[in-house]
Design a protein around this motif. Structure first.
Motif, PDB file in Angstrom:
ATOM      1  N   ALA A 192      -4.913  68.294  31.755  1.00  0.00           N
ATOM      2  CA  ALA A 192      -3.839  68.506  30.774  1.00  0.00           C
ATOM      3  C   ALA A 192      -3.410  69.963  30.723  1.00  0.00           C
ATOM      4  N   ARG A 193      -4.362  70.870  30.781  1.00  0.00           N
ATOM      5  CA  ARG A 193      -4.025  72.293  30.701  1.00  0.00           C
ATOM      6  C   ARG A 193      -3.361  72.791  31.981  1.00  0.00           C
ATOM      7  N   ALA A 194      -3.719  72.200  33.107  1.00  0.00           N
ATOM      8  CA  ALA A 194      -3.043  72.576  34.355  1.00  0.00           C
ATOM      9  C   ALA A 194      -1.570  72.167  34.307  1.00  0.00           C
ATOM     10  N   VAL A 195      -1.304  70.969  33.806  1.00  0.00           N
ATOM     11  CA  VAL A 195       0.082  70.502  33.674  1.00  0.00           C
ATOM     12  C   VAL A 195       0.861  71.405  32.723  1.00  0.00           C
ATOM     13  N   ALA A 196       0.213  71.793  31.621  1.00  0.00           N
ATOM     14  CA  ALA A 196       0.879  72.654  30.639  1.00  0.00           C
ATOM     15  C   ALA A 196       1.111  74.069  31.161  1.00  0.00           C
ATOM     16  N   SER A 197       0.425  74.433  32.242  1.00  0.00           N
ATOM     17  CA  SER A 197       0.502  75.798  32.772  1.00  0.00           C
ATOM     18  C   SER A 197       1.451  75.930  33.957  1.00  0.00           C
ATOM     19  N   LYS A 200       3.861  78.980  33.803  1.00  0.00           N
ATOM     20  CA  LYS A 200       3.093  80.224  33.909  1.00  0.00           C
ATOM     21  C   LYS A 200       2.539  80.405  35.321  1.00  0.00           C
ATOM     22  N   ALA A 201       2.166  79.292  35.944  1.00  0.00           N
ATOM     23  CA  ALA A 201       1.649  79.352  37.317  1.00  0.00           C
ATOM     24  C   ALA A 201       2.730  79.798  38.285  1.00  0.00           C
ATOM     25  N   ARG A 202       3.947  79.333  38.063  1.00  0.00           N
ATOM     26  CA  ARG A 202       5.070  79.752  38.917  1.00  0.00           C
ATOM     27  C   ARG A 202       5.283  81.264  38.809  1.00  0.00           C
ATOM     28  N   LEU A 203       5.198  81.775  37.584  1.00  0.00           N
ATOM     29  CA  LEU A 203       5.381  83.218  37.374  1.00  0.00           C
ATOM     30  C   LEU A 203       4.214  84.007  37.953  1.00  0.00           C
ATOM     31  N   LEU A 204       3.002  83.446  37.873  1.00  0.00           N
ATOM     32  CA  LEU A 204       1.834  84.105  38.456  1.00  0.00           C
ATOM     33  C   LEU A 204       1.992  84.232  39.967  1.00  0.00           C
ATOM     34  N   HIS A 272      -5.765  87.968  47.226  1.00  0.00           N
ATOM     35  CA  HIS A 272      -5.570  88.439  45.858  1.00  0.00           C
ATOM     36  C   HIS A 272      -6.853  88.248  45.045  1.00  0.00           C
ATOM     37  N   LEU A 273      -7.511  89.340  44.668  1.00  0.00           N
ATOM     38  CA  LEU A 273      -8.688  89.281  43.814  1.00  0.00           C
ATOM     39  C   LEU A 273      -8.244  89.509  42.377  1.00  0.00           C
ATOM     40  N   VAL A 274      -8.491  88.521  41.516  1.00  0.00           N
ATOM     41  CA  VAL A 274      -7.988  88.611  40.140  1.00  0.00           C
ATOM     42  C   VAL A 274      -9.106  88.761  39.112  1.00  0.00           C
ATOM     43  N   GLY A 275     -10.372  88.801  39.565  1.00  0.00           N
ATOM     44  CA  GLY A 275     -11.477  89.048  38.649  1.00  0.00           C
ATOM     45  C   GLY A 275     -11.937  87.817  37.889  1.00  0.00           C
ATOM     46  N   PHE A 276     -12.805  88.059  36.905  1.00  0.00           N
ATOM     47  CA  PHE A 276     -13.392  86.984  36.104  1.00  0.00           C
ATOM     48  C   PHE A 276     -12.343  86.373  35.184  1.00  0.00           C
ATOM     49  N   LYS A 277     -12.380  85.063  35.065  1.00  0.00           N
ATOM     50  CA  LYS A 277     -11.534  84.346  34.117  1.00  0.00           C
ATOM     51  C   LYS A 277     -12.406  83.353  33.353  1.00  0.00           C
ATOM     52  N   ASN A 278     -12.185  83.269  32.057  1.00  0.00           N
ATOM     53  CA  ASN A 278     -12.975  82.363  31.231  1.00  0.00           C
ATOM     54  C   ASN A 278     -12.430  80.938  31.324  1.00  0.00           C
ATOM     55  N   GLN A 279     -13.143  80.005  30.695  1.00  0.00           N
ATOM     56  CA  GLN A 279     -12.847  78.581  30.870  1.00  0.00           C
ATOM     57  C   GLN A 279     -11.405  78.205  30.554  1.00  0.00           C
ATOM     58  N   THR A 280     -10.861  78.706  29.453  1.00  0.00           N
ATOM     59  CA  THR A 280      -9.508  78.300  29.076  1.00  0.00           C
ATOM     60  C   THR A 280      -8.445  78.900  29.996  1.00  0.00           C
ATOM     61  N   GLU A 281      -8.818  79.901  30.792  1.00  0.00           N
ATOM     62  CA  GLU A 281      -7.871  80.521  31.718  1.00  0.00           C
ATOM     63  C   GLU A 281      -7.844  79.827  33.079  1.00  0.00           C
ATOM     64  N   LEU A 282      -8.878  79.055  33.383  1.00  0.00           N
ATOM     65  CA  LEU A 282      -9.001  78.480  34.731  1.00  0.00           C
ATOM     66  C   LEU A 282      -7.879  77.513  35.098  1.00  0.00           C
ATOM     67  N   PRO A 283      -7.431  76.633  34.184  1.00  0.00           N
ATOM     68  CA  PRO A 283      -6.382  75.686  34.588  1.00  0.00           C
ATOM     69  C   PRO A 283      -5.114  76.353  35.116  1.00  0.00           C
ATOM     70  N   LEU A 284      -4.805  77.550  34.634  1.00  0.00           N
ATOM     71  CA  LEU A 284      -3.626  78.270  35.139  1.00  0.00           C
ATOM     72  C   LEU A 284      -3.766  78.519  36.638  1.00  0.00           C
ATOM     73  N   TYR A 285      -4.959  78.871  37.076  1.00  0.00           N
ATOM     74  CA  TYR A 285      -5.158  79.192  38.496  1.00  0.00           C
ATOM     75  C   TYR A 285      -5.222  77.921  39.350  1.00  0.00           C
ATOM     76  N   ALA A 287      -3.370  75.392  38.618  1.00  0.00           N
ATOM     77  CA  ALA A 287      -1.950  75.036  38.689  1.00  0.00           C
ATOM     78  C   ALA A 287      -1.212  75.909  39.696  1.00  0.00           C
ATOM     79  N   ALA A 288      -1.689  77.147  39.880  1.00  0.00           N
ATOM     80  CA  ALA A 288      -1.025  78.068  40.812  1.00  0.00           C
ATOM     81  C   ALA A 288      -1.444  77.845  42.258  1.00  0.00           C
ATOM     82  N   ALA A 289      -2.530  77.106  42.463  1.00  0.00           N
ATOM     83  CA  ALA A 289      -3.083  76.919  43.815  1.00  0.00           C
ATOM     84  C   ALA A 289      -2.646  75.586  44.411  1.00  0.00           C
ATOM     85  N   ASP A 290      -2.886  75.469  45.715  1.00  0.00           N
ATOM     86  CA  ASP A 290      -2.614  74.219  46.429  1.00  0.00           C
ATOM     87  C   ASP A 290      -3.888  73.541  46.916  1.00  0.00           C
ATOM     88  N   VAL A 291      -4.911  74.349  47.235  1.00  0.00           N
ATOM     89  CA  VAL A 291      -6.154  73.827  47.809  1.00  0.00           C
ATOM     90  C   VAL A 291      -7.322  74.668  47.282  1.00  0.00           C
TER      91      VAL A 291
END
Length: 392
Positions: A192-197, A200-204, A272-285, A287-291
């Motif tokens: 659900a959070r990936a869909v909602a992101s 934001k994923a496109r902008l990332l 691209h190294l983006v560092g540590f991300k907490n649980q609620t931030e993970l769905p954005l990444y 959503a931004a990825a393909d594999v």
């Protein structure tokens, strides 16, 4: 009356909390979770990530729990001597219908086994190990003697996957006592959070210089030797001629500096190294990825694969990951390659790049596959195990 269950585990873990909540919501289960440590509840140093943090999702809501006192105050959660001396009192006073023990690598678990047997409380094992991990001859010899004796103490076994089930069978456990209780995450949380992101994923992607139509490979784990993040960077670097291939590295740890240096030395602007991300931030990444890529040299499972598949990503995993036989269907949900073989990893990346229609189809197959490894399946398996215990 509901089955009265005690679960014994080391500490609150972000992956386990949704399962405990689901069990507590079942009308025929009365569950109490006993923790040996409060690690993860408040901000503490995690050596693997190399930083101080606390998970940003609720770990203790929605179920009954007890923090046990330790004989050694301040003991690390990773110390095998972590214990729970109060278990004796709880087991003596409460008549549990079953004790579910989450492993055997700490004094805490052996105390649960000892006092469970002492008070004739049925024991159920939920471990993670398998036979694939290379170990010294002496360790294997010790296990060949110890494990058959250990497993005889349990009435039923909750296997996280086929390799874990194979371990129990190898040491003489009857097939009738083994129930597939898949290693799982809260699929809906990530999906659900990936869909909602999506926006934001496109902008990332745009901020990282990733063009529409480019293929993004994602690594999401601690930057430690066992996870082999350098393999993915090497594979990406070998594909420098493919400007449409990018790698995002999410995580932190001892290898961060080496990953950063290798990325620069490769001459690629697509790592691209983006560092540590907490649980609620993970769905954005996701959503931004393909594999997703998991190159680890050893994983009893690899729950990041569950997360990625729930978000509709196919996965490339090394053959040293415990989830591979269950989650990866070659050419349908992803690919498996020999651990450490950077050339084979790069070839798998090529197979999954450029053809968005194919990636989408494989992503949908992966999403469907993730539903076979949901929390509901594990809840059902525990109920089946309880019936096995009480019916003899």
């Amino acid at each position: 009356m509901p089955n009265k269950i005690a679960i014994i585990t080391s500490h609150p873990i972000q992956y386990q909390a949704p399962l405990f909540r689901a069990l507590a919501a079942e009308p025929d289960i009365d569950v109490t979770v006993f923790f040996g440590s409060n690690h993860g509840v408040s901000a503490k140093v995690d050596p693997g990530f190399g930083r101080t943090f606390a998970w940003d999702v609720p770990l203790l809501e929605g179920y009954r729990y007890v923090f046990l006192k330790n004989s050694r105050p301040g003991i690390s959660v990773n110390d095998w001597r972590l214990d729970g001396k109060e278990l004796k009192t709880y087991f003596e006073q409460e008549r549990y219908d079953a004790i579910v023990v989450f492993g055997w690598n700490k004094v805490l678990f052996w105390q649960a086994i000892w006092w469970g047997r002492r008070y004739e409380l049925p024991l159920i094992l939920r471990g993670e190990s398998n036979l694939e991990h290379a170990q010294a001859w002496g360790v294997r010899a010790a296990k060949s003697v110890l494990f058959p004796l250990l497993f005889k103490q349990f009435k039923a076994f909750l296997a996280i996957g086929s390799l874990n089930a194979g371990l129990y069978r190898h040491f003489g456990v009857s097939e009738k006592k083994v129930f597939l209780a898949p290693y799982c995450v809260d699929n809906e949380f990530f999906a659900a959070r990936a869909v909602a992101s999506v926006e934001k994923a496109r902008l990332l992607r745009q901020d990282l210089g990733i063009q529409e139509g480019d293929t993004v490979f994602l690594f999401m784990a601690k930057l430690i030797d066992r996870k082999r993040p350098l393999d993915l960077i090497h594979a990406n670097a070998s594909l420098n001629h493919r400007r449409d291939i990018h790698t995002i590295i999410v995580g932190d740890g001892p290898l961060f500096g080496e990953c950063e240096l290798l990325g620069k030395q490769s001459g690629s602007a697509n790592i691209h190294l983006v560092g540590f991300k907490n649980q609620t931030e993970l769905p954005l990444y996701y959503a931004a990825a393909d594999v997703l890529v998991l190159p680890s040299e050893y994983e009893t499972w690899g729950l990041v694969v569950n997360e990625a598949m729930a978000c509709g990503l196919p996965c490339i995993v090394s053959d040293s990951c415990g989830c591979a036989p269950d989650m990866i269907v070659a050419g349908e949900t992803g690919y498996t390659y020999p651990c450490g073989d950077v050339g084979s990893l790069a070839n798998a990346m090529i197979l999954l790049s450029g053809n968005r229609a194919r990636m989408h189809a494989m992503g949908e197959a992966a999403r469907s596959q993730s539903r076979n490894f949901g929390i509901d399946k594990t809840v059902t398996a525990l109920k089946d195990a309880l019936r096995c215990v009480h019916e003899g």
